[in-house]
Each structure stands twice: as C-alpha cells, then as structure tokens.
Scaffold this active site. Structure first.
Site, PDB file in Angstrom:
ATOM      1  N   GLY A  11       0.794  -1.230   0.000  1.00 50.22           N
ATOM      2  CA  GLY A  11       0.000   0.000   0.000  1.00 50.22           C
ATOM      3  C   GLY A  11       0.825   1.278   0.000  1.00 50.22           C
ATOM      4  O   GLY A  11       0.318   2.349   0.329  1.00 50.22           O
ATOM      5  N   SER A  12       2.093   1.180  -0.418  1.00 56.38           N
ATOM      6  CA  SER A  12       2.910   2.398  -0.378  1.00 56.38           C
ATOM      7  C   SER A  12       2.392   3.439  -1.369  1.00 56.38           C
ATOM      8  O   SER A  12       2.515   4.643  -1.128  1.00 56.38           O
ATOM      9  CB  SER A  12       4.384   2.076  -0.635  1.00 56.38           C
ATOM     10  OG  SER A  12       4.558   1.568  -1.935  1.00 56.38           O
ATOM     11  N   ASN A  13       1.792   2.986  -2.454  1.00 55.75           N
ATOM     12  CA  ASN A  13       1.235   3.955  -3.410  1.00 55.75           C
ATOM     13  C   ASN A  13      -0.073   4.551  -2.910  1.00 55.75           C
ATOM     14  O   ASN A  13      -0.354   5.720  -3.151  1.00 55.75           O
ATOM     15  CB  ASN A  13       1.079   3.318  -4.791  1.00 55.75           C
ATOM     16  CG  ASN A  13       2.429   3.142  -5.448  1.00 55.75           C
ATOM     17  OD1 ASN A  13       3.013   4.119  -5.919  1.00 55.75           O
ATOM     18  ND2 ASN A  13       2.947   1.918  -5.435  1.00 55.75           N
ATOM     19  N   ARG A  84      -4.746  -8.941  -9.884  1.00 55.50           N
ATOM     20  CA  ARG A  84      -5.772  -9.726 -10.576  1.00 55.50           C
ATOM     21  C   ARG A  84      -6.121  -9.013 -11.870  1.00 55.50           C
ATOM     22  O   ARG A  84      -6.135  -7.793 -11.925  1.00 55.50           O
ATOM     23  CB  ARG A  84      -7.046  -9.807  -9.725  1.00 55.50           C
ATOM     24  CG  ARG A  84      -6.871 -10.670  -8.511  1.00 55.50           C
ATOM     25  CD  ARG A  84      -8.176 -11.008  -7.843  1.00 55.50           C
ATOM     26  NE  ARG A  84      -9.209 -11.527  -8.727  1.00 55.50           N
ATOM     27  CZ  ARG A  84      -9.380 -12.816  -9.027  1.00 55.50           C
ATOM     28  NH1 ARG A  84      -8.549 -13.712  -8.555  1.00 55.50           N
ATOM     29  NH2 ARG A  84     -10.365 -13.194  -9.796  1.00 55.50           N
ATOM     30  N   ASN A 100      -3.870   1.844 -14.098  1.00 54.62           N
ATOM     31  CA  ASN A 100      -2.970   0.953 -13.364  1.00 54.62           C
ATOM     32  C   ASN A 100      -1.569   1.569 -13.351  1.00 54.62           C
ATOM     33  O   ASN A 100      -1.201   2.327 -14.242  1.00 54.62           O
ATOM     34  CB  ASN A 100      -2.933  -0.419 -14.060  1.00 54.62           C
ATOM     35  CG  ASN A 100      -2.045  -1.400 -13.336  1.00 54.62           C
ATOM     36  OD1 ASN A 100      -2.062  -1.488 -12.104  1.00 54.62           O
ATOM     37  ND2 ASN A 100      -1.234  -2.146 -14.084  1.00 54.62           N
ATOM     38  N   HIS A 102       2.487   0.535 -13.217  1.00 53.37           N
ATOM     39  CA  HIS A 102       3.347  -0.623 -13.482  1.00 53.37           C
ATOM     40  C   HIS A 102       4.818  -0.212 -13.346  1.00 53.37           C
ATOM     41  O   HIS A 102       5.220   0.832 -13.869  1.00 53.37           O
ATOM     42  CB  HIS A 102       3.072  -1.174 -14.879  1.00 53.37           C
ATOM     43  CG  HIS A 102       3.787  -2.461 -15.128  1.00 53.37           C
ATOM     44  ND1 HIS A 102       3.343  -3.672 -14.629  1.00 53.37           N
ATOM     45  CD2 HIS A 102       4.941  -2.722 -15.787  1.00 53.37           C
ATOM     46  CE1 HIS A 102       4.200  -4.622 -14.971  1.00 53.37           C
ATOM     47  NE2 HIS A 102       5.171  -4.073 -15.679  1.00 53.37           N
TER      48      HIS A 102
HETATM   49  C1  GRF Z   1       3.891  -1.269  -7.339  1.00 56.24           C
HETATM   50  O1  GRF Z   1       5.237  -1.524  -7.613  1.00 56.24           O
HETATM   51  C2  GRF Z   1       3.079  -1.217  -8.596  1.00 56.24           C
HETATM   52  O2  GRF Z   1       3.802  -0.733  -9.691  1.00 56.24           O
HETATM   53  C3  GRF Z   1       2.721  -2.662  -8.823  1.00 56.24           C
HETATM   54  O3  GRF Z   1       2.491  -3.172  -7.537  1.00 56.24           O
HETATM   55  C4  GRF Z   1       3.262  -2.438  -6.589  1.00 56.24           C
HETATM   56  C5  GRF Z   1       2.338  -1.999  -5.495  1.00 56.24           C
HETATM   57  O4  GRF Z   1       3.050  -1.560  -4.365  1.00 56.24           O
HETATM   58  N1  GRF Z   1       1.590  -2.765  -9.709  1.00 56.24           N
HETATM   59  P1  GRF Z   1       2.295  -0.941  -3.126  1.00 56.24           P
HETATM   60  O5  GRF Z   1       1.313  -1.978  -2.599  1.00 56.24           O
HETATM   61  O6  GRF Z   1       1.587   0.325  -3.577  1.00 56.24           O
HETATM   62  O7  GRF Z   1       3.364  -0.636  -2.124  1.00 56.24           O
END
Ligand code: GRF
Length: 203
Positions: A11-13, A84, A100, A102
């Site tokens: 969940g860092s993003n 998924r 999304n 990536h």
């Molecule tokens: C990220 O590296 C994103 O690019 C990929 O999954 C990871 C998610 O990381 N699709 P987080 O859960 O947001 O830390």
C-alpha cells in the site's frame, strides 16, 4: 470524482496518494491482512476485502467487485498492487476510468517481477508507467511515464527503491491530473489538454 483504489500489498502507493491530498473514497483488497488495509484504516477510509477463493470464478469475483464499487458510488478506479486481471465486462463498465501503475517502461517488462527481470537483464534504464486498463495484460494506452536509471553498484534493492520512489512521485500527480480532466481516453487513445501537461513525464 469518487475514486476507488484496488490494492493487495504494502500500500505504499495508496499512502503516497493520501499524503499528497488525493481523495480516495474506497479501498478494495484481494488479500486480507495486508499493510494497504492498515493504511486505509489509519486514514479512516471505507475498505473491504474480496478474496478470490470465496468466488467460483472471475465473473463472480468481478460481480462482487463491481457491486462494492457501485455501492460506494465509485466512478474511477486506480489499481495499485491489485494482482488480478479484471474481466472484459468490468473494464467495459468503466470506460476510460480504470488506471494501473506498473514498475517498468511499458511495453517493456509487462507482468509480474518487472523490476527483478529488468535488473537481471542489466538494463541501464527502466521506469514507471501509468496506463489505462484494457483487456490485455499491462497493454492499455499509456498516460504517463518516467524513466529510472540503474546506477553503478546498484543492488536489486537499490534499484527497486528508486523505482518505487518514482512511483510515489508520479502516481498521485497523474491521478490528480486525470481527476481534473487533463487527459482522457477518447476512441482508445489518450488525449491531453495542452496546458500544464508536464505531469505526463513526471515533472
Ligand atoms: C507497485 O510496484 C506497482 O507498480 C505494482 O504493484 C506495486 C504496489 O506496491 N503494480 P504498493 O502496494 O503500492 O506498495
């Protein structure tokens, strides 16, 4: 716009979005007990867990997903660690409204373990991509990209950290720009509003 975020990991993003002031109305995880759900809780967000094993097939899973999104009035969806593939029906239900993140410069290194694969190939540049989700696997129209270098002496962990930092800087900016209508998917192509479009390159 009411945004839902689909997660499944650290969940860092999600955290980067929230600390940037981006407003999230619902968090859905495909895994229980993950850090992303703790972050949702810490920020007082609505959240739920939909575990694939509780559904007979992808159609049933996605029906439950869409039900939750509808229940919370979600209009746009940001995927961040949701491992998924969505069904074509789900994608068609939210045209131009699912993005999304990536960890590579797509179309290079689609799929899982993109950072590790780029590192072990010895590339000097990889990066981060935000794209609209289509029926392919990491193939949808690209909205924004930033390059990230592999530096001399980098261990995999250093390279990973640099890529994740680029994600945390890019994704919230892009989501805010999309929310403001600064880019949109029109007839399968991304169209940008000319003014102030530097965010597409992470500036
Ligand atoms: C990220 O590296 C994103 O690019 C990929 O999954 C990871 C998610 O990381 N699709 P987080 O859960 O947001 O830390």
């Amino acid at each position: 716009m009411r945004w839902g975020v689909l997660v499944g990991g650290t969940g860092s993003n999600l955290k980067a979005m929230l600390t940037s002031g981006f407003s999230v109305s619902l968090v859905i995880s495909h895994k229980a007990g993950v850090k992303a759900l703790e972050i949702a809780r810490d920020y007082g967000l609505e959240s739920c867990v939909l575990m694939p094993k509780d559904y007979p097939d992808r159609q049933a899973y996605d029906a439950a997903l869409v039900e939750q999104l509808s229940r919370f009035g979600i209009e746009r969806v940001a995927m961040a660690g949701f491992l998924r593939w969505l069904t074509p029906e789900t994608i068609a239900r939210y045209p131009g409204a699912i993005v999304n993140l990536h960890p590579s410069l797509l179309p290079a290194y689609p799929g899982l373990h993109a950072i590790e694969r780029a590192f072990s190939d010895g590339v000097l540049w990889s990066g981060v991509t935000v794209h609209f989700v289509d029926e392919g696997h990491d193939t949808g129209p690209i909205v924004a990209q930033v390059p990230v270098p592999r530096l001399v002496g980098d261990a995999l962990a250093d390279f990973e950290e640099r890529i994740h930092a680029a994600e945390h800087a890019l994704y919230p900016q892009v989501l805010k720009a999309l929310d403001r209508g600064q880019a949109a998917l029109i007839d399968g192509r991304v169209e940008y509003k000319k003014e102030n479009d530097q965010w597409m390159h992470g500036h």
